[in-house]
Design a protein around this motif. Sequence first.
Motif, PDB file in Angstrom:
ATOM      1  N   PRO A 157      -7.481 -20.419  51.250  1.00  0.00           N
ATOM      2  CA  PRO A 157      -6.416 -20.524  52.259  1.00  0.00           C
ATOM      3  C   PRO A 157      -6.963 -20.439  53.675  1.00  0.00           C
ATOM      4  N   LYS A 158      -6.271 -21.108  54.574  1.00  0.00           N
ATOM      5  CA  LYS A 158      -6.671 -21.073  55.979  1.00  0.00           C
ATOM      6  C   LYS A 158      -6.324 -19.727  56.595  1.00  0.00           C
ATOM      7  N   GLN A 159      -7.118 -19.361  57.583  1.00  0.00           N
ATOM      8  CA  GLN A 159      -6.890 -18.097  58.281  1.00  0.00           C
ATOM      9  C   GLN A 159      -5.537 -18.112  58.982  1.00  0.00           C
ATOM     10  N   CYS A 160      -4.976 -16.931  59.150  1.00  0.00           N
ATOM     11  CA  CYS A 160      -3.699 -16.835  59.854  1.00  0.00           C
ATOM     12  C   CYS A 160      -3.889 -17.172  61.329  1.00  0.00           C
ATOM     13  N   ARG A 161      -2.884 -17.762  61.915  1.00  0.00           N
ATOM     14  CA  ARG A 161      -2.975 -18.220  63.294  1.00  0.00           C
ATOM     15  C   ARG A 161      -2.495 -17.132  64.254  1.00  0.00           C
ATOM     16  N   THR A 162      -3.013 -17.199  65.466  1.00  0.00           N
ATOM     17  CA  THR A 162      -2.603 -16.277  66.523  1.00  0.00           C
ATOM     18  C   THR A 162      -1.367 -16.844  67.227  1.00  0.00           C
ATOM     19  N   PRO A 163      -0.656 -16.029  67.991  1.00  0.00           N
ATOM     20  CA  PRO A 163       0.503 -16.556  68.729  1.00  0.00           C
ATOM     21  C   PRO A 163       0.149 -17.710  69.657  1.00  0.00           C
ATOM     22  N   PHE A 164      -0.993 -17.632  70.310  1.00  0.00           N
ATOM     23  CA  PHE A 164      -1.380 -18.719  71.208  1.00  0.00           C
ATOM     24  C   PHE A 164      -1.704 -19.990  70.424  1.00  0.00           C
ATOM     25  N   ASN A 165      -2.307 -19.873  69.233  1.00  0.00           N
ATOM     26  CA  ASN A 165      -2.582 -21.054  68.419  1.00  0.00           C
ATOM     27  C   ASN A 165      -1.300 -21.782  68.045  1.00  0.00           C
ATOM     28  N   ILE A 166      -0.275 -21.012  67.685  1.00  0.00           N
ATOM     29  CA  ILE A 166       1.005 -21.630  67.333  1.00  0.00           C
ATOM     30  C   ILE A 166       1.624 -22.307  68.548  1.00  0.00           C
ATOM     31  N   TYR A 167       1.570 -21.637  69.692  1.00  0.00           N
ATOM     32  CA  TYR A 167       2.108 -22.230  70.921  1.00  0.00           C
ATOM     33  C   TYR A 167       1.347 -23.496  71.299  1.00  0.00           C
ATOM     34  N   MET A 168       0.041 -23.482  71.144  1.00  0.00           N
ATOM     35  CA  MET A 168      -0.779 -24.635  71.504  1.00  0.00           C
ATOM     36  C   MET A 168      -0.478 -25.827  70.593  1.00  0.00           C
ATOM     37  N   SER A 169      -0.320 -25.590  69.282  1.00  0.00           N
ATOM     38  CA  SER A 169      -0.046 -26.696  68.366  1.00  0.00           C
ATOM     39  C   SER A 169       1.307 -27.339  68.632  1.00  0.00           C
ATOM     40  N   GLU A 170       2.261 -26.573  69.140  1.00  0.00           N
ATOM     41  CA  GLU A 170       3.591 -27.127  69.414  1.00  0.00           C
ATOM     42  C   GLU A 170       3.643 -27.900  70.729  1.00  0.00           C
ATOM     43  N   HIS A 171       2.828 -27.531  71.703  1.00  0.00           N
ATOM     44  CA  HIS A 171       2.916 -28.133  73.041  1.00  0.00           C
ATOM     45  C   HIS A 171       1.670 -28.925  73.427  1.00  0.00           C
ATOM     46  N   PHE A 172       0.795 -29.216  72.491  1.00  0.00           N
ATOM     47  CA  PHE A 172      -0.444 -29.890  72.853  1.00  0.00           C
ATOM     48  C   PHE A 172      -0.199 -31.319  73.331  1.00  0.00           C
ATOM     49  N   GLN A 173       0.683 -32.054  72.669  1.00  0.00           N
ATOM     50  CA  GLN A 173       0.912 -33.451  73.030  1.00  0.00           C
ATOM     51  C   GLN A 173       1.484 -33.602  74.439  1.00  0.00           C
ATOM     52  N   GLU A 174       2.325 -32.675  74.848  1.00  0.00           N
ATOM     53  CA  GLU A 174       2.961 -32.761  76.169  1.00  0.00           C
ATOM     54  C   GLU A 174       2.208 -31.981  77.238  1.00  0.00           C
ATOM     55  N   ALA A 175       1.031 -31.471  76.925  1.00  0.00           N
ATOM     56  CA  ALA A 175       0.270 -30.685  77.893  1.00  0.00           C
ATOM     57  C   ALA A 175      -0.291 -31.573  78.993  1.00  0.00           C
ATOM     58  N   ARG A 176      -0.527 -30.970  80.145  1.00  0.00           N
ATOM     59  CA  ARG A 176      -1.091 -31.696  81.282  1.00  0.00           C
ATOM     60  C   ARG A 176      -2.584 -31.890  81.083  1.00  0.00           C
ATOM     61  N   GLY A 177      -3.074 -33.013  81.591  1.00  0.00           N
ATOM     62  CA  GLY A 177      -4.494 -33.300  81.493  1.00  0.00           C
ATOM     63  C   GLY A 177      -4.768 -34.515  80.624  1.00  0.00           C
ATOM     64  N   THR A 178      -5.910 -35.154  80.908  1.00  0.00           N
ATOM     65  CA  THR A 178      -6.292 -36.357  80.161  1.00  0.00           C
ATOM     66  C   THR A 178      -7.291 -36.054  79.058  1.00  0.00           C
ATOM     67  N   THR A 179      -8.070 -35.023  79.222  1.00  0.00           N
ATOM     68  CA  THR A 179      -9.052 -34.652  78.208  1.00  0.00           C
ATOM     69  C   THR A 179      -8.560 -33.439  77.419  1.00  0.00           C
ATOM     70  N   THR A 180      -9.198 -33.209  76.296  1.00  0.00           N
ATOM     71  CA  THR A 180      -8.822 -32.062  75.451  1.00  0.00           C
ATOM     72  C   THR A 180      -9.078 -30.744  76.170  1.00  0.00           C
ATOM     73  N   GLN A 181     -10.188 -30.657  76.883  1.00  0.00           N
ATOM     74  CA  GLN A 181     -10.506 -29.435  77.605  1.00  0.00           C
ATOM     75  C   GLN A 181      -9.479 -29.154  78.696  1.00  0.00           C
ATOM     76  N   ALA A 182      -9.063 -30.207  79.401  1.00  0.00           N
ATOM     77  CA  ALA A 182      -8.061 -30.024  80.457  1.00  0.00           C
ATOM     78  C   ALA A 182      -6.716 -29.596  79.871  1.00  0.00           C
ATOM     79  N   LYS A 183      -6.347 -30.171  78.742  1.00  0.00           N
ATOM     80  CA  LYS A 183      -5.083 -29.785  78.102  1.00  0.00           C
ATOM     81  C   LYS A 183      -5.115 -28.343  77.638  1.00  0.00           C
TER      82      LYS A 183
END
Length: 298
Positions: A157-183
């Motif tokens: 099984p995959k490790q449990c996610r942190t609160p920030f990981n869950i927030y990031m997976s939900e808002h990654f597509q709409e995040a600001r920035g053109t590169t992954t690092q900027a997002k």
Amino acid sequence: MAPYNLLTATVSLMARSFSAFYTNTPARCTSIVCSANINPVKYLTSQTSGPPKRPLNGYMRYVLQQKPVVISENPEIKLVDVVRKIAQQWRMMSPEQKEPFQQASVQAMKQFKVDLQKYQAQLSPAELQQQVLEKRQRMAKRKAIRKKRELNVLGKPKQCRTPFNIYMSEHFQEARGTTTQAKLKSLLDDWRNLFSHQKQVYIQLAEDDKIRYKNEIKSWEEHMIDIGREDLVRGQTQSKKKKTAAVRKATKKTAAKSVKKATLFFVGKKQKSKTSSKAKPSASAKTVQKDSPRKPKM
């Protein structure tokens, strides 16, 4: 997606890294017998500025030669399918057909050993020690990758996610920035600016995911014990590491005591010999004392 086969993934990665050598290469004869005529000098991999690279084996030489041929015949085929098709051709070849590729690999290995000896002769002891350390790090990294792949195949099984990981997976597509690092940077800034009640939603989701992980990992470890893989269970692994560390510590302590005891023994023996030599006169001194005449008494 199910993980790739280990051999296929490795061959795919190596074939991709060497694809630049064949961008302007014309199509060769498609028959296996004709394609077996390979120039071994062309595939000797060495560098003048760094250590010589280990040459390819016979199979990889065949893959590199047949890759542009298969791609030219099937332009829309995927790279993984290209390697699979070439691997099937290799399995169908006779030992006589494989001989030129394997012989070229043997010749390249002999040249590699000569080049490696010349390169190592130019290095200082510190540089040789650094190379040994880097090799150990590479081997440890490969071992960790192999273990991770094995765990994925066994369905850990995959490790449990942190609160920030869950927030990031939900808002990654709409995040600001053109590169992954900027997002990721913008998401981190947004997360820090959230209010406590806004973060509480993701904290609760993380707690639920932690419960999910505990239940799944418990079931998975029970299954591993049933199939005889107790070495993958967390408690067994931790106890094994502790036992190994304790054995190493005891071995070091015993070795230190032995060295100390031997040092004290030799030092004491040396001091004892010095003391005895001072206390007892030598044989020549005794002879002189006996032969010398005594002074008459006044």
